[in-house]
Design a protein around this motif. Structure first.
Motif, PDB file in Angstrom:
ATOM      1  N   ARG A 118      -5.939   8.850  -2.199  1.00 55.37           N
ATOM      2  CA  ARG A 118      -7.162   9.667  -2.192  1.00 55.37           C
ATOM      3  C   ARG A 118      -7.492  10.142  -3.599  1.00 55.37           C
ATOM      4  O   ARG A 118      -7.559  11.344  -3.876  1.00 55.37           O
ATOM      5  CB  ARG A 118      -7.022  10.831  -1.213  1.00 55.37           C
ATOM      6  CG  ARG A 118      -6.817  10.325   0.202  1.00 55.37           C
ATOM      7  CD  ARG A 118      -6.345  11.383   1.147  1.00 55.37           C
ATOM      8  NE  ARG A 118      -5.917  10.740   2.409  1.00 55.37           N
ATOM      9  CZ  ARG A 118      -5.086  11.292   3.265  1.00 55.37           C
ATOM     10  NH1 ARG A 118      -4.588  12.488   3.041  1.00 55.37           N
ATOM     11  NH2 ARG A 118      -4.754  10.664   4.372  1.00 55.37           N
ATOM     12  N   LEU A 171     -15.124   3.611   0.679  1.00 50.91           N
ATOM     13  CA  LEU A 171     -13.955   4.362   0.225  1.00 50.91           C
ATOM     14  C   LEU A 171     -14.375   5.507  -0.690  1.00 50.91           C
ATOM     15  O   LEU A 171     -13.860   6.619  -0.595  1.00 50.91           O
ATOM     16  CB  LEU A 171     -12.981   3.433  -0.507  1.00 50.91           C
ATOM     17  CG  LEU A 171     -12.260   2.392   0.347  1.00 50.91           C
ATOM     18  CD1 LEU A 171     -11.508   1.415  -0.542  1.00 50.91           C
ATOM     19  CD2 LEU A 171     -11.308   3.047   1.334  1.00 50.91           C
ATOM     20  N   ARG A 231      -0.210   6.874   6.030  1.00 44.77           N
ATOM     21  CA  ARG A 231      -1.418   6.771   5.205  1.00 44.77           C
ATOM     22  C   ARG A 231      -1.721   5.317   4.860  1.00 44.77           C
ATOM     23  O   ARG A 231      -2.883   4.902   4.840  1.00 44.77           O
ATOM     24  CB  ARG A 231      -1.260   7.613   3.939  1.00 44.77           C
ATOM     25  CG  ARG A 231      -1.488   9.083   4.217  1.00 44.77           C
ATOM     26  CD  ARG A 231      -1.133   9.975   3.055  1.00 44.77           C
ATOM     27  NE  ARG A 231      -2.024   9.834   1.909  1.00 44.77           N
ATOM     28  CZ  ARG A 231      -2.047  10.714   0.901  1.00 44.77           C
ATOM     29  NH1 ARG A 231      -1.244  11.769   0.924  1.00 44.77           N
ATOM     30  NH2 ARG A 231      -2.858  10.543  -0.114  1.00 44.77           N
ATOM     31  N   ALA A 286      -8.726   0.943   7.732  1.00 43.54           N
ATOM     32  CA  ALA A 286     -10.057   1.248   7.205  1.00 43.54           C
ATOM     33  C   ALA A 286     -10.702   0.043   6.518  1.00 43.54           C
ATOM     34  O   ALA A 286     -11.926  -0.077   6.499  1.00 43.54           O
ATOM     35  CB  ALA A 286      -9.983   2.427   6.241  1.00 43.54           C
ATOM     36  N   ALA A 308      -7.093  -0.885  -0.474  1.00 47.70           N
ATOM     37  CA  ALA A 308      -6.374   0.102   0.337  1.00 47.70           C
ATOM     38  C   ALA A 308      -5.307   0.797  -0.501  1.00 47.70           C
ATOM     39  O   ALA A 308      -5.121   2.017  -0.405  1.00 47.70           O
ATOM     40  CB  ALA A 308      -5.745  -0.583   1.553  1.00 47.70           C
ATOM     41  N   ALA A 319      -6.967   3.300  -2.769  1.00 46.29           N
ATOM     42  CA  ALA A 319      -7.582   4.432  -2.077  1.00 46.29           C
ATOM     43  C   ALA A 319      -6.582   5.320  -1.361  1.00 46.29           C
ATOM     44  O   ALA A 319      -6.864   6.494  -1.115  1.00 46.29           O
ATOM     45  CB  ALA A 319      -8.606   3.907  -1.068  1.00 46.29           C
ATOM     46  N   ALA A 320      -5.415   4.801  -1.032  1.00 44.29           N
ATOM     47  CA  ALA A 320      -4.449   5.555  -0.218  1.00 44.29           C
ATOM     48  C   ALA A 320      -4.059   6.906  -0.812  1.00 44.29           C
ATOM     49  O   ALA A 320      -3.914   7.883  -0.068  1.00 44.29           O
ATOM     50  CB  ALA A 320      -3.206   4.701   0.046  1.00 44.29           C
ATOM     51  N   HIS A 365     -13.599   9.434   0.369  1.00 43.99           N
ATOM     52  CA  HIS A 365     -12.684  10.268  -0.412  1.00 43.99           C
ATOM     53  C   HIS A 365     -13.403  11.121  -1.459  1.00 43.99           C
ATOM     54  O   HIS A 365     -12.770  11.920  -2.141  1.00 43.99           O
ATOM     55  CB  HIS A 365     -11.619   9.401  -1.088  1.00 43.99           C
ATOM     56  CG  HIS A 365     -10.730   8.681  -0.122  1.00 43.99           C
ATOM     57  ND1 HIS A 365     -10.021   9.330   0.863  1.00 43.99           N
ATOM     58  CD2 HIS A 365     -10.442   7.361   0.032  1.00 43.99           C
ATOM     59  CE1 HIS A 365      -9.331   8.450   1.566  1.00 43.99           C
ATOM     60  NE2 HIS A 365      -9.570   7.249   1.086  1.00 43.99           N
ATOM     61  N   VAL A 390       0.831  -1.208   0.000  1.00 46.90           N
ATOM     62  CA  VAL A 390       0.000   0.000   0.000  1.00 46.90           C
ATOM     63  C   VAL A 390       0.863   1.254   0.000  1.00 46.90           C
ATOM     64  O   VAL A 390       0.534   2.255  -0.643  1.00 46.90           O
ATOM     65  CB  VAL A 390      -0.963  -0.010   1.203  1.00 46.90           C
ATOM     66  CG1 VAL A 390      -1.786   1.280   1.267  1.00 46.90           C
ATOM     67  CG2 VAL A 390      -1.898  -1.225   1.131  1.00 46.90           C
ATOM     68  N   GLU A 438      -5.208   3.308   5.789  1.00 44.61           N
ATOM     69  CA  GLU A 438      -6.070   2.659   4.795  1.00 44.61           C
ATOM     70  C   GLU A 438      -6.254   1.177   5.108  1.00 44.61           C
ATOM     71  O   GLU A 438      -7.339   0.630   4.931  1.00 44.61           O
ATOM     72  CB  GLU A 438      -5.520   2.853   3.386  1.00 44.61           C
ATOM     73  CG  GLU A 438      -5.647   4.262   2.860  1.00 44.61           C
ATOM     74  CD  GLU A 438      -7.072   4.779   2.782  1.00 44.61           C
ATOM     75  OE1 GLU A 438      -8.022   3.972   2.669  1.00 44.61           O
ATOM     76  OE2 GLU A 438      -7.247   6.009   2.839  1.00 44.61           O
TER      77      GLU A 438
END
Length: 199
Positions: free
Chosen positions: A132, A160, A94, A101, A126, A129-130, A164, A79, A98
């Motif tokens: 963003r 997610l 971060r 999350a 993750a 999405a990390a 974001h 990630v 994630e």
């Protein structure tokens, strides 16, 4: 075809109808032979490979049916790596956030081979999405998972997206996943059935 910022869109249709090809074009992962692809005001068809890679890194998250994790890296490293490549000083923090999350705080130091398919897809989510991203692309994200894990991934993808504020475009055969989107577009034989068709 237009997609509004913040919208969730499902690309649906039979196997071979062109859904994944369209998604790859939208992400600049394949080049259009004609026409143009405009994303966030940028013409992807006018960019070279390096420019496309930078644009994706800064603006897009991509989740594939196959998880595409680096086998020699832990979940945390998988990630964090894209964040480090993008120059984020807080990459590890971060990445940890994630993974927490997506419910994998206890698996950060595990390698892909030590995780189930559902856990590997959570790591892939993750990772996408990390950064963003403004745009989240997903190609059959539940295709390799059983029903229970597939349902969990569906919830996570929309969580997610909401967290974001990303625009979500996904290819899916799963009606329950498509129905959660704001809109569906059906393809057949490489064609959109009708402009802006809803299902």
């Amino acid at each position: 075809m237009d997609v509004e910022r913040g919208e969730s869109l499902a690309l649906v249709g039979q196997s071979g109808s062109g859904k994944s090809s369209l998604l790859m074009l939208m992400g600049g992962l394949e080049m259009a032979t004609e026409g143009s692809v405009i994303a966030l005001g940028h013409d992807l068809t006018a960019m070279n490979e390096d420019e496309l890679a930078r644009f994706r890194r800064e603006n897009m998250g991509v989740v594939f049916q196959s998880f595409h994790l680096i086998p020699t890296m832990t979940a945390l490293e998988n990630v964090a790596t894209p964040l480090e490549l993008a120059g984020h000083k807080d990459a590890m923090e971060r990445a940890r956030a994630e993974l927490e999350a997506v419910g994998l705080g206890h698996r950060m130091d595990h390698y892909p081979s030590q995780m189930s398919g559902g856990e590997q897809q959570r790591v892939a989510l993750a990772r996408a999405a990390a950064p963003r991203p403004a745009i989240l692309l997903a190609d059959e994200p539940t295709g390799n998972l059983d029903g229970e894990n597939g349902e969990a991934i569906i919830r996570l993808i929309f969580d997610l997206r909401d967290r974001h504020g990303s625009t979500l475009i996904m290819v899916t055969h799963a009606p329950e996943m498509a129905q959660r989107c704001d809109r569906q577009i059906r393809l057949t034989d490489g064609e959109i059935l009708a402009p802006e068709a809803t299902v």
